[in-house]
Design a protein around this motif. Structure first.
Motif, PDB file in Angstrom:
ATOM      1  N   ASN A  92       0.855  -1.183   0.000  1.00 56.04           N
ATOM      2  CA  ASN A  92       0.000   0.000   0.000  1.00 56.04           C
ATOM      3  C   ASN A  92       0.890   1.232   0.000  1.00 56.04           C
ATOM      4  OD1 ASN A  92       0.851   0.544   2.733  1.00 56.04           O
ATOM      5  ND2 ASN A  92      -0.742  -0.812   3.480  1.00 56.04           N
ATOM      6  N   ARG A  93       0.290   2.380  -0.101  1.00 55.00           N
ATOM      7  CA  ARG A  93       1.044   3.628  -0.010  1.00 55.00           C
ATOM      8  C   ARG A  93       0.133   4.717   0.534  1.00 55.00           C
ATOM      9  NH1 ARG A  93       0.612   3.092  -5.896  1.00 55.00           N
ATOM     10  NH2 ARG A  93      -0.766   4.712  -6.759  1.00 55.00           N
ATOM     11  N   PHE A  94       0.714   5.568   1.347  1.00 56.34           N
ATOM     12  CA  PHE A  94      -0.002   6.712   1.916  1.00 56.34           C
ATOM     13  C   PHE A  94       0.466   7.935   1.156  1.00 56.34           C
ATOM     14  CE2 PHE A  94      -0.500  10.174   5.005  1.00 56.34           C
ATOM     15  CZ  PHE A  94      -1.850  10.028   5.289  1.00 56.34           C
ATOM     16  N   SER A  95      -0.444   8.563   0.419  1.00 51.49           N
ATOM     17  CA  SER A  95      -0.031   9.653  -0.459  1.00 51.49           C
ATOM     18  C   SER A  95      -1.038  10.792  -0.434  1.00 51.49           C
ATOM     19  CB  SER A  95       0.152   9.134  -1.895  1.00 51.49           C
ATOM     20  OG  SER A  95      -1.052   8.576  -2.380  1.00 51.49           O
ATOM     21  N   ARG A  96      -0.589  11.914  -0.942  1.00 54.91           N
ATOM     22  CA  ARG A  96      -1.437  13.100  -1.071  1.00 54.91           C
ATOM     23  C   ARG A  96      -1.117  13.762  -2.412  1.00 54.91           C
ATOM     24  NH1 ARG A  96       1.295  18.229   2.207  1.00 54.91           N
ATOM     25  NH2 ARG A  96       3.399  17.937   1.399  1.00 54.91           N
ATOM     26  N   ALA A 137      -6.015   7.979   4.997  1.00 51.07           N
ATOM     27  CA  ALA A 137      -5.701   6.694   5.631  1.00 51.07           C
ATOM     28  C   ALA A 137      -6.570   5.592   5.055  1.00 51.07           C
ATOM     29  CB  ALA A 137      -5.890   6.796   7.141  1.00 51.07           C
ATOM     30  N   ARG A 138      -7.878   5.847   4.911  1.00 48.67           N
ATOM     31  CA  ARG A 138      -8.782   4.858   4.334  1.00 48.67           C
ATOM     32  C   ARG A 138      -8.368   4.529   2.898  1.00 48.67           C
ATOM     33  NH1 ARG A 138     -10.645   4.735   8.945  1.00 48.67           N
ATOM     34  NH2 ARG A 138     -12.791   5.072   9.591  1.00 48.67           N
ATOM     35  N   GLU A 139      -7.983   5.571   2.154  1.00 49.28           N
ATOM     36  CA  GLU A 139      -7.588   5.380   0.763  1.00 49.28           C
ATOM     37  C   GLU A 139      -6.353   4.488   0.657  1.00 49.28           C
ATOM     38  OE1 GLU A 139      -7.610   5.623  -3.348  1.00 49.28           O
ATOM     39  OE2 GLU A 139      -9.140   6.123  -1.878  1.00 49.28           O
ATOM     40  N   SER A 140      -5.457   4.582   1.623  1.00 47.84           N
ATOM     41  CA  SER A 140      -4.237   3.781   1.583  1.00 47.84           C
ATOM     42  C   SER A 140      -4.474   2.358   2.066  1.00 47.84           C
ATOM     43  CB  SER A 140      -3.153   4.440   2.447  1.00 47.84           C
ATOM     44  OG  SER A 140      -3.504   4.368   3.820  1.00 47.84           O
ATOM     45  N   GLY A 141      -5.630   2.100   2.649  1.00 47.69           N
ATOM     46  CA  GLY A 141      -5.925   0.760   3.138  1.00 47.69           C
ATOM     47  C   GLY A 141      -5.238   0.424   4.438  1.00 47.69           C
ATOM     48  N   THR A 142      -4.906   1.439   5.229  1.00 41.75           N
ATOM     49  CA  THR A 142      -4.225   1.202   6.504  1.00 41.75           C
ATOM     50  C   THR A 142      -5.145   1.532   7.671  1.00 41.75           C
ATOM     51  OG1 THR A 142      -3.289   3.434   6.440  1.00 41.75           O
ATOM     52  CG2 THR A 142      -1.955   1.668   5.549  1.00 41.75           C
ATOM     53  N   GLU A 143      -4.775   1.056   8.830  1.00 36.88           N
ATOM     54  CA  GLU A 143      -5.558   1.266  10.042  1.00 36.88           C
ATOM     55  C   GLU A 143      -5.205   2.611  10.675  1.00 36.88           C
ATOM     56  OE1 GLU A 143      -5.553  -0.377  14.655  1.00 36.88           O
ATOM     57  OE2 GLU A 143      -4.702  -1.620  13.055  1.00 36.88           O
ATOM     58  N   GLU A 266     -14.520   6.454  -2.731  1.00 32.77           N
ATOM     59  CA  GLU A 266     -14.963   5.385  -1.850  1.00 32.77           C
ATOM     60  C   GLU A 266     -14.586   5.681  -0.410  1.00 32.77           C
ATOM     61  OE1 GLU A 266     -13.422   1.750  -3.267  1.00 32.77           O
ATOM     62  OE2 GLU A 266     -14.612   1.735  -5.110  1.00 32.77           O
ATOM     63  N   SER A 267     -13.385   6.254  -0.206  1.00 31.80           N
ATOM     64  CA  SER A 267     -12.954   6.593   1.146  1.00 31.80           C
ATOM     65  C   SER A 267     -13.796   7.712   1.723  1.00 31.80           C
ATOM     66  CB  SER A 267     -11.476   7.001   1.115  1.00 31.80           C
ATOM     67  OG  SER A 267     -10.690   5.930   0.651  1.00 31.80           O
ATOM     68  N   LEU A 268     -14.197   8.657   0.875  1.00 33.50           N
ATOM     69  CA  LEU A 268     -15.084   9.716   1.338  1.00 33.50           C
ATOM     70  C   LEU A 268     -16.378   9.122   1.869  1.00 33.50           C
ATOM     71  CD1 LEU A 268     -14.615  12.424  -1.431  1.00 33.50           C
ATOM     72  CD2 LEU A 268     -14.242  12.768   0.990  1.00 33.50           C
ATOM     73  N   SER A 269     -16.913   8.126   1.161  1.00 38.92           N
ATOM     74  CA  SER A 269     -18.155   7.496   1.593  1.00 38.92           C
ATOM     75  C   SER A 269     -17.977   6.783   2.922  1.00 38.92           C
ATOM     76  CB  SER A 269     -18.637   6.507   0.522  1.00 38.92           C
ATOM     77  OG  SER A 269     -18.934   7.185  -0.681  1.00 38.92           O
ATOM     78  N   ASP A 270     -16.787   6.194   3.137  1.00 44.42           N
ATOM     79  CA  ASP A 270     -16.520   5.516   4.406  1.00 44.42           C
ATOM     80  C   ASP A 270     -16.542   6.499   5.569  1.00 44.42           C
ATOM     81  OD1 ASP A 270     -16.288   3.110   3.172  1.00 44.42           O
ATOM     82  OD2 ASP A 270     -14.095   3.168   3.023  1.00 44.42           O
TER      83      ASP A 270
END
Length: 298
Positions: A92-96, A137-143, A266-270
């Motif tokens: 995964n990756r955490f990005s902006r 965080a949700r977009e990257s798939g991490t907790e 999708e992360s926005l919806s979460d």
């Protein structure tokens, strides 16, 4: 160095298999210095650079190594340096979005299991910013785990925690004071062998102080915040992968002045799940929730 202690697992081992017969060794990026990198390998830490071929075929900045990446590298023991030939597929990756006007992805950390979102309980407390962090965080798939630091500077902790709960869904929220060493030890429950956690937040929220407490010594420089409007000063000037004495790894990141979302409807919806449910009751399916009649959101 023990590769397992650096986060090596079957996912990366399988990806490295195609390079194993080419005199390459696996390594993990621990820090980035423009065109040079610090690399953790089984031979210890060393300097590394990407090959000319790598740079020629890279089409964007996101295709270059980022802190946390595993790479296939050629090691030269006489000079104790390495040449990076390939990046292994990222878990995964955490990005902006890159700060400024350019539409380009900036990878802040790669191959992470957990993100500690650190915010101060002083003037830094900002629900909208925390929302953006949660979406990333949700977009990257991490907790994600939200840390409310500077308990010693806040007189309305319960109110702010209640405000945060309204937007954080089931995300764990912990209150602490790194300065007073209050509540830091409970973070160790999240730090496990072979797992990598990243710390993000604005300047001066206390990320480096928290990391120093967890490691048990002052490995990260810290500064007090400015007295003018409590603005934080940048202390961490680069992203860096650190090894915890008791197991586990941490990635410290510089303070982020600007957080722009890279992608992730999708992360926005979460994050806004309750709003999404209400939106299904709007009269029009393509309602923009502005001036349309019978808008459930309004």
């Amino acid at each position: 160095m023990n590769l397992q202690a650096l986060g090596w697992n079957p996912f990366f081992e399988k990806s490295f298999y195609i390079y194993s017969g080419k005199s390459f060794i696996p390594g993990r990026i621990s820090a980035e210095h423009k065109e040079r990198y610090e690399l953790f390998t089984e031979h210890g830490a060393c300097w590394a650079e990407t090959t000319g071929r790598f740079r020629y075929f890279a089409e964007s900045r996101s295709e270059f190594p980022a802190v946390g990446d595993w790479v296939a590298a050629e090691y030269f023991p006489d000079n104790h340096i390495a040449m990076i030939h390939h990046i292994l597929p990222r878990k995964n990756r955490f990005s902006r979005k890159t700060a400024g006007v350019r539409t380009e992805e900036q990878i802040l950390a790669a191959n992470i299991d957990r993100i500690f979102i650190v915010t101060g309980l002083d003037h830094d407390f900002n629900l909208r910013r925390i929302e953006r962090y949660l979406i990333l965080a949700r977009e990257s798939g991490t907790e994600p785990v939200v840390l409310l630091n500077k308990l010693d500077l806040c007189s309305d902790v319960d109110y702010k925690r209640l405000e945060l709960k309204s937007i954080s869904a089931h995300t764990p929220v912990h209150v602490l004071s790194a300065k007073l060493k209050n509540g830091v030890d409970m973070l160790k429950n999240f730090l496990r062998d072979n797992e990598t956690s990243a710390f993000i937040g604005s300047s001066g929220v206390g990320k480096s102080t928290i990391i120093n407490r967890l490691i048990g010594e002052d490995v990260q420089l810290t500064q007090t915040v400015s007295g003018f409007m409590d603005k934080g000063r940048h202390t961490t000037v680069r992203r860096e992968l650190l090894i915890l004495p008791g197991g586990g790894l941490l990635i410290d990141t510089p303070g982020l002045r600007e957080i722009q979302l890279w992608s992730g409807e999708e992360s926005l919806s979460d994050i806004f799940e309750d709003i999404a449910q209400i939106a299904t009751q709007c009269r029009f399916r393509d309602c923009s929730h502005g001036k349309e009649p019978e808008c459930a959101i309004q």
